[in-house]
Every structure is written in structure tokens, then in C-alpha cells.
Design a protein around this motif. Structure first.
Motif, mmCIF file in Angstrom:
data_model
loop_
_atom_site.group_PDB
_atom_site.id
_atom_site.type_symbol
_atom_site.label_atom_id
_atom_site.label_comp_id
_atom_site.label_asym_id
_atom_site.label_seq_id
_atom_site.Cartn_x
_atom_site.Cartn_y
_atom_site.Cartn_z
ATOM 1 N N ASP A 1 0.831 -1.201 0.000
ATOM 2 C CA ASP A 1 0.000 0.000 0.000
ATOM 3 C C ASP A 1 0.868 1.255 0.000
ATOM 4 O O ASP A 1 0.548 2.254 -0.665
ATOM 5 C CB ASP A 1 -0.925 -0.004 1.215
ATOM 6 N N GLU A 2 1.985 1.218 0.748
ATOM 7 C CA GLU A 2 2.863 2.375 0.813
ATOM 8 C C GLU A 2 3.526 2.623 -0.533
ATOM 9 O O GLU A 2 3.647 3.777 -0.985
ATOM 10 C CB GLU A 2 3.928 2.159 1.893
ATOM 11 N N GLN A 3 3.961 1.560 -1.225
ATOM 12 C CA GLN A 3 4.579 1.718 -2.543
ATOM 13 C C GLN A 3 3.563 2.233 -3.554
ATOM 14 O O GLN A 3 3.889 3.090 -4.391
ATOM 15 C CB GLN A 3 5.163 0.374 -2.999
ATOM 16 N N ARG A 4 2.344 1.727 -3.492
ATOM 17 C CA ARG A 4 1.293 2.203 -4.406
ATOM 18 C C ARG A 4 1.022 3.686 -4.169
ATOM 19 O O ARG A 4 0.852 4.453 -5.112
ATOM 20 C CB ARG A 4 0.022 1.381 -4.204
ATOM 21 N N ARG A 5 0.980 4.085 -2.868
ATOM 22 C CA ARG A 5 0.739 5.489 -2.554
ATOM 23 C C ARG A 5 1.868 6.362 -3.081
ATOM 24 O O ARG A 5 1.632 7.444 -3.622
ATOM 25 C CB ARG A 5 0.620 5.660 -1.040
ATOM 26 N N ARG A 6 3.096 5.870 -2.969
ATOM 27 C CA ARG A 6 4.242 6.648 -3.435
ATOM 28 C C ARG A 6 4.194 6.848 -4.945
ATOM 29 O O ARG A 6 4.519 7.924 -5.464
ATOM 30 C CB ARG A 6 5.539 5.944 -3.036
ATOM 31 N N ILE A 7 3.777 5.830 -5.658
ATOM 32 C CA ILE A 7 3.698 5.922 -7.124
ATOM 33 C C ILE A 7 2.566 6.855 -7.545
ATOM 34 O O ILE A 7 2.744 7.737 -8.390
ATOM 35 C CB ILE A 7 3.495 4.514 -7.737
ATOM 36 N N THR A 8 1.398 6.678 -6.959
ATOM 37 C CA THR A 8 0.227 7.442 -7.401
ATOM 38 C C THR A 8 0.267 8.898 -6.939
ATOM 39 O O THR A 8 -0.416 9.748 -7.525
ATOM 40 C CB THR A 8 -1.064 6.781 -6.886
ATOM 41 N N SER A 9 1.055 9.185 -5.899
ATOM 42 C CA SER A 9 1.116 10.563 -5.406
ATOM 43 C C SER A 9 2.254 11.361 -6.038
ATOM 44 O O SER A 9 2.343 12.578 -5.831
ATOM 45 C CB SER A 9 1.274 10.565 -3.883
ATOM 46 N N CYS A 10 3.108 10.704 -6.808
ATOM 47 C CA CYS A 10 4.239 11.403 -7.424
ATOM 48 C C CYS A 10 3.735 12.327 -8.536
ATOM 49 O O CYS A 10 2.922 11.933 -9.379
ATOM 50 C CB CYS A 10 5.241 10.391 -7.984
ATOM 51 N N THR A 11 4.243 13.555 -8.577
ATOM 52 C CA THR A 11 3.851 14.524 -9.608
ATOM 53 C C THR A 11 5.021 14.921 -10.497
ATOM 54 O O THR A 11 4.878 15.809 -11.341
ATOM 55 C CB THR A 11 3.273 15.790 -8.947
ATOM 56 N N ASP A 12 6.165 14.282 -10.306
ATOM 57 C CA ASP A 12 7.366 14.563 -11.094
ATOM 58 C C ASP A 12 7.362 13.649 -12.320
ATOM 59 O O ASP A 12 7.569 12.440 -12.209
ATOM 60 C CB ASP A 12 8.606 14.327 -10.250
ATOM 61 N N THR A 13 7.103 14.210 -13.508
ATOM 62 C CA THR A 13 7.005 13.387 -14.717
ATOM 63 C C THR A 13 8.322 12.691 -15.050
ATOM 64 O O THR A 13 8.321 11.555 -15.546
ATOM 65 C CB THR A 13 6.558 14.253 -15.908
ATOM 66 N N ASP A 14 9.451 13.360 -14.800
ATOM 67 C CA ASP A 14 10.746 12.717 -15.052
ATOM 68 C C ASP A 14 10.937 11.506 -14.139
ATOM 69 O O ASP A 14 11.440 10.464 -14.558
ATOM 70 C CB ASP A 14 11.893 13.714 -14.834
ATOM 71 N N GLN A 15 10.536 11.662 -12.876
ATOM 72 C CA GLN A 15 10.646 10.555 -11.932
ATOM 73 C C GLN A 15 9.765 9.389 -12.361
ATOM 74 O O GLN A 15 10.160 8.225 -12.325
ATOM 75 C CB GLN A 15 10.253 11.019 -10.531
ATOM 76 N N LEU A 16 8.556 9.707 -12.790
ATOM 77 C CA LEU A 16 7.635 8.665 -13.242
ATOM 78 C C LEU A 16 8.183 7.937 -14.465
ATOM 79 O O LEU A 16 8.087 6.715 -14.577
ATOM 80 C CB LEU A 16 6.265 9.277 -13.555
ATOM 81 N N GLU A 17 8.777 8.701 -15.399
ATOM 82 C CA GLU A 17 9.362 8.092 -16.592
ATOM 83 C C GLU A 17 10.487 7.137 -16.200
ATOM 84 O O GLU A 17 10.633 6.042 -16.762
ATOM 85 C CB GLU A 17 9.886 9.175 -17.530
ATOM 86 N N GLY A 18 11.291 7.544 -15.206
ATOM 87 C CA GLY A 18 12.363 6.663 -14.737
ATOM 88 C C GLY A 18 11.816 5.400 -14.114
ATOM 89 O O GLY A 18 12.354 4.312 -14.318
ATOM 90 N N TRP A 19 10.743 5.527 -13.364
ATOM 91 C CA TRP A 19 10.138 4.345 -12.750
ATOM 92 C C TRP A 19 9.533 3.421 -13.811
ATOM 93 O O TRP A 19 9.553 2.200 -13.647
ATOM 94 C CB TRP A 19 9.067 4.776 -11.753
ATOM 95 N N VAL A 20 8.982 4.002 -14.866
ATOM 96 C CA VAL A 20 8.453 3.181 -15.956
ATOM 97 C C VAL A 20 9.551 2.285 -16.524
ATOM 98 O O VAL A 20 9.363 1.085 -16.737
ATOM 99 C CB VAL A 20 7.858 4.060 -17.075
ATOM 100 N N ARG A 21 10.716 2.850 -16.762
ATOM 101 C CA ARG A 21 11.822 2.086 -17.328
ATOM 102 C C ARG A 21 12.337 1.040 -16.334
ATOM 103 O O ARG A 21 12.664 -0.087 -16.726
ATOM 104 C CB ARG A 21 12.947 3.032 -17.746
ATOM 105 N N ARG A 22 12.413 1.407 -15.050
ATOM 106 C CA ARG A 22 12.893 0.444 -14.061
ATOM 107 C C ARG A 22 11.910 -0.705 -13.866
ATOM 108 O O ARG A 22 12.298 -1.818 -13.535
ATOM 109 C CB ARG A 22 13.119 1.152 -12.720
ATOM 110 N N ALA A 23 10.621 -0.427 -14.046
ATOM 111 C CA ALA A 23 9.605 -1.457 -13.836
ATOM 112 C C ALA A 23 9.776 -2.629 -14.789
ATOM 113 O O ALA A 23 9.301 -3.734 -14.518
ATOM 114 C CB ALA A 23 8.199 -0.855 -13.997
ATOM 115 N N VAL A 24 10.456 -2.410 -15.908
ATOM 116 C CA VAL A 24 10.642 -3.461 -16.906
ATOM 117 C C VAL A 24 11.578 -4.551 -16.407
ATOM 118 O O VAL A 24 11.364 -5.742 -16.648
ATOM 119 C CB VAL A 24 11.187 -2.858 -18.223
ATOM 120 N N THR A 25 12.647 -4.167 -15.683
ATOM 121 C CA THR A 25 13.690 -5.125 -15.310
ATOM 122 C C THR A 25 13.862 -5.298 -13.814
ATOM 123 O O THR A 25 14.666 -6.121 -13.381
ATOM 124 C CB THR A 25 15.033 -4.686 -15.907
#
Length: 283
Positions: A250-274
Motif C-alpha cells: 500500500d505504501e509503494q502504491r501510494r508513493r507511485i500514485t502521489s508522485c507529480t514529477d514526470t521525469d521521476q515517473l518516466e524513470g520508474w516506468v523504465r525500471r519497472a521493466v527489469t
């Protein structure tokens, strides 16, 4: 040729014309123009055993040979070694002591197609790497093959890469391998965008537009679009983690959904692959 005593002889109609349309569909049909001849290659994807399908193969080949008056080759791709072994068995029409017709497909399966996990090798023959991925779609090694293929696509023409990406998705069939491939393609810059990320982005855009309309102001619409894009990226990350079977607290989901930094989100998208685990996403 000795036969048992005949119990009965039945006179049959000599007209072999099909009175009703008979479906004859193969997965892929190619005509190869060689220097000394033409060869038709009928390509079938076979996921499991089917004696009915073997009978149809005999019909397909006879029809193609008679209609086009050239050599015909049947190529069968199988995602499991067991199905490949079955498909390699000659299909015989006739008597045990006299084979009237024998169908012998060329079978490509995980037991005779190598696993390509070396990026330079994949770049050298990227079409064969696609074949390796499709044939090994049910193998434990498919993740490594798809990762290799994803990297190799960066080194070829973008238009060709987009076509191969879409062809690969189609060839993988339904299942975890296709989901992983869509996840990998969601991080690429090709014109082809996987259905997975497109879904997240579109949901974000729709919600953003609706919020902008409700506010009724230009500022509201712009904010709605931005928030919709951010929310779409967050949904893409969660979908990728879900597809890969990685647990999200739940804490990880909250951290992802509350993030407003598009660059950070893009980085997480790439990391989620591997990422080996969800905690690696934030490392």
C-alpha cells in the motif's frame, strides 16, 4: 499386396467437387521465387496436438500443389517440445504396407531453435531472434530473449523496428510473454506503442479532459491534462508490475500514485521493466 477378405464393397460418387464451401485457412502463406523454381511455404502455428489439423494439412498441401503446380513446403511452429515432437511424426494416408500420401512438416520448436540472449547476435539476425522469441513463448527463457530483442530493436530502422515489434506481439499469442513484451515496448520511442501503456495514457487523458471541462477554465483544462498524463504514467507502472507478478505494498502504491514529477515517473516506468522486486523501483 495381401488384404483381408473384403466384407463389403460400396460404389461411391466419382464427382469430388465440394458441394459446400470448405474453409481452407493457413496462418501464413508465402511464395518463394528461387532461381530454378517456385516454392509455396504454408506456415502454421500449432499449440497442441490435433489429428483433425493433420488431416487438414494434407488437404491444404494437395490443394496448393494442384492449384499452383509448384512445390509446397509445410512449416509448423510449436511453443512446446512435446507438441513439436508430435508434429514431426509423418502423417500417412494409405495402408500400413503402402503409403499413398505422406505429410512431413518442417517443425520449428524450442528443442531445435536456439535461445538468443546476446544483443550483438540479435542485431546481426534480428528476424531469427524474433523467431526465437515466438518459438520459446512458453519457455522460462522467453523473458531473457524478449529483453535482448527489445535492446536490438534500437539498432535498426525505426519503421522496421515498429513492424517487428507488432509482429512479435502477434506471434507470442495470449499469455505472460505477450504481456511482458507490451511492457517492454511501453518504454521504447518507436511509433509502435504497446497496448498496455496506451491504455494507461488514454485513461489519464480522458480523466484529465473531464476534470478540465468541469472547471470550465483554460487553466483547469491544462491542469487536467497534466494531471491526466501523470496519472496515466502511474497506472502504466502499476500495470507493468502487476503483469510481471511483482507485489506492491500500500505504501509503494501510494508513493507511485502521489508522485507529480514526470521525469521521476518516466524513470520508474523504465525500471519497472527489469526490476527484480518492487523495492528496486525506487533504488
Amino acid at each position: 499386396m495381401p488384404l483381408p477378405d473384403t466384407v463389403k464393397v460400396e460404389i461411391m460418387n466419382v464427382d469430388l467437387t465440394d458441394l459446400t464451401p470448405v474453409p481452407r485457412w493457413v496462418d501464413t502463406l508465402l511464395k518463394l521465387h528461387l532461381p530454378d523454381r517456385q516454392v509455396i511455404a504454408a506456415i502454421e502455428a500449432q499449440t497442441n496436438r490435433s489429428e483433425e489439423k493433420r488431416r487438414r494439412w494434407a488437404r491444404y498441401l494437395a490443394h496448393l500443389h494442384d492449384t499452383h503446380q509448384c512445390d509446397v513446403l509445410l512449416i509448423v511452429t510449436c511453443p512446446t517440445a512435446a507438441t513439436a515432437r508430435w508434429a514431426r511424426q509423418p502423417y500417412v494416408v494409405g495402408l500400413p504396407q503402402w503409403h499413398t500420401l505422406t505429410v512431413r512438416p518442417l517443425v520449428l520448436g524450442p528443442d531445435n531453435i536456439p535461445i538468443i540472449t546476446d544483443v550483438p547476435q540479435a542485431i546481426e539476425d534480428i528476424n531469427f531472434t524474433v523467431m526465437s522469441a515466438v518459438v520459446h513463448a512458453k519457455s522460462p527463457s522467453v523473458d531473457a530473449i524478449l529483453n535482448t530483442l527489445s535492446q536490438a530493436l534500437h539498432h535498426i530502422d525505426k519503421g522496421e523496428a515498429a513492424e517487428l515489434a507488432e509482429f512479435t506481439e502477434s506471434g507470442l499469442g495470449e499469455g505472460q510473454a505477450r504481456d511482458l513484451w507490451r511492457t517492454l515496448m511501453a518504454t521504447q520511442t518507436y511509433t509502435y506503442v504497446s497496448e498496455l501503456r496506451a491504455k494507461g495514457r488514454e485513461e489519464g487523458r480522458v480523466e484529465g479532459r473531464e476534470e478540465g471541462r468541469e472547471e470550465g477554465r483554460t487553466e483547469g483544462r491544462e491542469e487536467g491534462r497534466t494531471e491526466g498524463l501523470i496519472e496515466g504514467e502511474a497506472k502504466s507502472i502499476l500495470l507493468m508490475l502487476e503483469v510481471r507478478g511483482l507485489a506492491v505494498t500500500d505504501e509503494q502504491r501510494r508513493r507511485i500514485t502521489s508522485c507529480t514529477d514526470t521525469d521521476q515517473l518516466e524513470g520508474w516506468v523504465r525500471r519497472a521493466v527489469t526490476a527484480a522486486g518492487t523495492e528496486d523501483l525506487f533504488g
